[in-house]
Design a protein around this motif. Structure first.
Motif, PDB file in Angstrom:
ATOM      1  N   GLU A  17       0.089   1.543  -3.499  1.00  0.00           N
ATOM      2  CA  GLU A  17      -0.036   1.361  -4.946  1.00  0.00           C
ATOM      3  C   GLU A  17       0.845   0.196  -5.411  1.00  0.00           C
ATOM      4  O   GLU A  17       2.070   0.271  -5.347  1.00  0.00           O
ATOM      5  N   PRO A  18       0.218  -0.892  -5.900  1.00  0.00           N
ATOM      6  CA  PRO A  18       0.982  -2.070  -6.328  1.00  0.00           C
ATOM      7  C   PRO A  18       2.033  -1.762  -7.399  1.00  0.00           C
ATOM      8  O   PRO A  18       3.120  -2.356  -7.385  1.00  0.00           O
ATOM      9  N   ASP A  19       1.742  -0.834  -8.316  1.00  0.00           N
ATOM     10  CA  ASP A  19       2.712  -0.524  -9.372  1.00  0.00           C
ATOM     11  C   ASP A  19       3.979   0.121  -8.798  1.00  0.00           C
ATOM     12  O   ASP A  19       5.081  -0.098  -9.305  1.00  0.00           O
ATOM     13  N   VAL A  20       3.831   0.903  -7.729  1.00  0.00           N
ATOM     14  CA  VAL A  20       5.005   1.509  -7.072  1.00  0.00           C
ATOM     15  C   VAL A  20       5.838   0.397  -6.424  1.00  0.00           C
ATOM     16  O   VAL A  20       7.061   0.369  -6.549  1.00  0.00           O
ATOM     17  N   LEU A  21       5.160  -0.539  -5.764  1.00  0.00           N
ATOM     18  CA  LEU A  21       5.868  -1.669  -5.156  1.00  0.00           C
ATOM     19  C   LEU A  21       6.589  -2.493  -6.224  1.00  0.00           C
ATOM     20  O   LEU A  21       7.737  -2.898  -6.020  1.00  0.00           O
ATOM     21  N   ASP A  22       5.927  -2.725  -7.354  1.00  0.00           N
ATOM     22  CA  ASP A  22       6.553  -3.472  -8.459  1.00  0.00           C
ATOM     23  C   ASP A  22       7.813  -2.758  -8.931  1.00  0.00           C
ATOM     24  O   ASP A  22       8.859  -3.386  -9.126  1.00  0.00           O
ATOM     25  N   SER A  23       7.713  -1.441  -9.135  1.00  0.00           N
ATOM     26  CA  SER A  23       8.867  -0.664  -9.601  1.00  0.00           C
ATOM     27  C   SER A  23      10.009  -0.712  -8.591  1.00  0.00           C
ATOM     28  O   SER A  23      11.164  -0.917  -8.961  1.00  0.00           O
ATOM     29  N   LEU A  24       9.690  -0.508  -7.321  1.00  0.00           N
ATOM     30  CA  LEU A  24      10.728  -0.545  -6.286  1.00  0.00           C
ATOM     31  C   LEU A  24      11.401  -1.915  -6.230  1.00  0.00           C
ATOM     32  O   LEU A  24      12.624  -2.010  -6.110  1.00  0.00           O
ATOM     33  N   GLU A  25      10.585  -2.950  -6.326  1.00  0.00           N
ATOM     34  CA  GLU A  25      11.132  -4.308  -6.282  1.00  0.00           C
ATOM     35  C   GLU A  25      12.095  -4.548  -7.445  1.00  0.00           C
ATOM     36  O   GLU A  25      13.160  -5.146  -7.275  1.00  0.00           O
ATOM     37  N   GLU A  26      11.730  -4.042  -8.601  1.00  0.00           N
ATOM     38  CA  GLU A  26      12.585  -4.153  -9.779  1.00  0.00           C
ATOM     39  C   GLU A  26      13.886  -3.355  -9.595  1.00  0.00           C
ATOM     40  O   GLU A  26      14.974  -3.840  -9.905  1.00  0.00           O
ATOM     41  N   LEU A  27      13.757  -2.127  -9.101  1.00  0.00           N
ATOM     42  CA  LEU A  27      14.921  -1.252  -8.917  1.00  0.00           C
ATOM     43  C   LEU A  27      15.856  -1.760  -7.821  1.00  0.00           C
ATOM     44  O   LEU A  27      17.052  -1.466  -7.829  1.00  0.00           O
ATOM     45  N   LEU A  28      15.310  -2.504  -6.884  1.00  0.00           N
ATOM     46  CA  LEU A  28      16.104  -3.005  -5.752  1.00  0.00           C
ATOM     47  C   LEU A  28      16.257  -4.525  -5.812  1.00  0.00           C
ATOM     48  O   LEU A  28      16.262  -5.208  -4.790  1.00  0.00           O
ATOM     49  N   ASP A  29      16.412  -5.044  -7.027  1.00  0.00           N
ATOM     50  CA  ASP A  29      16.459  -6.501  -7.204  1.00  0.00           C
ATOM     51  C   ASP A  29      17.696  -7.161  -6.591  1.00  0.00           C
ATOM     52  O   ASP A  29      17.781  -8.374  -6.500  1.00  0.00           O
ATOM     53  N   MET A  30      18.668  -6.362  -6.126  1.00  0.00           N
ATOM     54  CA  MET A  30      19.849  -6.916  -5.483  1.00  0.00           C
ATOM     55  C   MET A  30      19.608  -7.184  -3.997  1.00  0.00           C
ATOM     56  O   MET A  30      20.441  -7.754  -3.320  1.00  0.00           O
ATOM     57  N   CYS A  31      18.444  -6.761  -3.492  1.00  0.00           N
ATOM     58  CA  CYS A  31      18.115  -6.892  -2.064  1.00  0.00           C
ATOM     59  C   CYS A  31      17.078  -7.988  -1.845  1.00  0.00           C
ATOM     60  O   CYS A  31      16.434  -8.442  -2.772  1.00  0.00           O
ATOM     61  N   THR A  32      16.899  -8.322  -0.580  1.00  0.00           N
ATOM     62  CA  THR A  32      15.742  -9.115  -0.186  1.00  0.00           C
ATOM     63  C   THR A  32      14.643  -8.103   0.113  1.00  0.00           C
ATOM     64  O   THR A  32      14.811  -7.226   0.951  1.00  0.00           O
ATOM     65  N   ILE A  33      13.540  -8.223  -0.606  1.00  0.00           N
ATOM     66  CA  ILE A  33      12.450  -7.251  -0.487  1.00  0.00           C
ATOM     67  C   ILE A  33      11.239  -7.901   0.170  1.00  0.00           C
ATOM     68  O   ILE A  33      10.852  -9.016  -0.180  1.00  0.00           O
ATOM     69  N   VAL A  34      10.650  -7.180   1.112  1.00  0.00           N
ATOM     70  CA  VAL A  34       9.370  -7.560   1.691  1.00  0.00           C
ATOM     71  C   VAL A  34       8.423  -6.404   1.373  1.00  0.00           C
ATOM     72  O   VAL A  34       8.743  -5.246   1.631  1.00  0.00           O
ATOM     73  N   ARG A  35       7.276  -6.731   0.792  1.00  0.00           N
ATOM     74  CA  ARG A  35       6.300  -5.718   0.356  1.00  0.00           C
ATOM     75  C   ARG A  35       5.140  -5.638   1.340  1.00  0.00           C
ATOM     76  O   ARG A  35       4.698  -6.660   1.848  1.00  0.00           O
ATOM     77  N   ALA A  36       4.657  -4.422   1.535  1.00  0.00           N
ATOM     78  CA  ALA A  36       3.442  -4.226   2.326  1.00  0.00           C
ATOM     79  C   ALA A  36       2.615  -3.143   1.650  1.00  0.00           C
ATOM     80  O   ALA A  36       3.151  -2.139   1.197  1.00  0.00           O
ATOM     81  N   GLN A  37       1.281  -3.381   1.607  1.00  0.00           N
ATOM     82  CA  GLN A  37       0.382  -2.435   0.952  1.00  0.00           C
ATOM     83  C   GLN A  37      -0.519  -1.690   1.921  1.00  0.00           C
ATOM     84  O   GLN A  37      -1.303  -0.862   1.511  1.00  0.00           O
ATOM     85  N   SER A  38      -0.387  -1.994   3.217  1.00  0.00           N
ATOM     86  CA  SER A  38      -1.233  -1.311   4.203  1.00  0.00           C
ATOM     87  C   SER A  38      -0.422  -1.031   5.460  1.00  0.00           C
ATOM     88  O   SER A  38       0.619  -1.652   5.701  1.00  0.00           O
ATOM     89  N   PHE A  39      -0.931  -0.120   6.260  1.00  0.00           N
ATOM     90  CA  PHE A  39      -0.290   0.196   7.536  1.00  0.00           C
ATOM     91  C   PHE A  39      -0.184  -1.061   8.403  1.00  0.00           C
ATOM     92  O   PHE A  39       0.873  -1.368   8.946  1.00  0.00           O
ATOM     93  N   GLU A  40      -1.299  -1.780   8.524  1.00  0.00           N
ATOM     94  CA  GLU A  40      -1.341  -2.954   9.399  1.00  0.00           C
ATOM     95  C   GLU A  40      -0.308  -3.996   8.989  1.00  0.00           C
ATOM     96  O   GLU A  40       0.417  -4.534   9.820  1.00  0.00           O
ATOM     97  N   GLU A  41      -0.263  -4.278   7.693  1.00  0.00           N
ATOM     98  CA  GLU A  41       0.681  -5.266   7.172  1.00  0.00           C
ATOM     99  C   GLU A  41       2.129  -4.816   7.434  1.00  0.00           C
ATOM    100  O   GLU A  41       2.956  -5.588   7.929  1.00  0.00           O
TER     101      GLU A  41
END
Length: 161
Positions: A17-41
């Motif tokens: 869910e892209p909105d969950v990734l957006d929220s996590l990225e916002e909440l963890l803005d002090m980190c380097t974040i890499v996002r993935a939306q699928s198992f393969e990725e």
């Protein structure tokens, strides 16, 4: 107690869910974040990059399979879920090697949960002890006050040792 920070940590966040990734990225803005939306990725990222922590959704991205990869690649795995919220999935996460199990309703506190895990790891302590202190009453509310009584020995071992 060591002063642990998420600053300079590289975290893989996995959710379909892209909105969950957006929220996590916002909440963890002090980190380097890499996002993935699928198992393969996500699996590809785990196989080809170095991460401090992987936050893995259970449903939609085959989180338990990713948990195995994270363990093998020496990445601290943390499970995140909305739909797989149950004592059985908490147990399965623990037995699979996860260091925490965060209900999406508690995602707002993700930084605290991840710091708890890093602190426990640094002090060579069980990360599930602080998890239970923070989420025991949440579980009582969700699953009923006796949710952990049927396998009392297992839950005590999981939380305290």
């Amino acid at each position: 107690m060591p002063n642990i920070s998420l600053k300079d940590k590289k975290i893989l966040i996995v959710d379909d869910e892209p909105d969950v990734l957006d929220s996590l990225e916002e909440l963890l803005d002090m980190c380097t974040i890499v996002r993935a939306q699928s198992f393969e990725e996500a699996n590809n990222f785990l196989e080809t990059q170095k991460f401090d922590i992987a936050v893995l959704d259970i449903m939609g991205v085959d989180g338990y399979q990713l948990l195995e990869t994270a363990i093998r690649k020496d990445v601290i795995p943390v499970m995140l879920t909305a739909h797989a919220l149950s004592p059985d999935n908490i147990k399965k996460s623990y037995l699979g090697g996860a260091c925490s199990y965060i209900p999406k309703q508690e995602m707002i506190n993700i930084e605290t949960f991840l710091i708890d895990v890093l602190t426990a790891k640094k002090e060579d302590k069980n990360p599930w002890t602080s998890w239970y202190k923070r989420l025991g009453s949440f579980c009582d509310e969700k699953f009923g006050p006796d949710w952990d009584k049927d396998e009392k020995e297992f839950w005590e071992k999981m939380i305290y040792y």
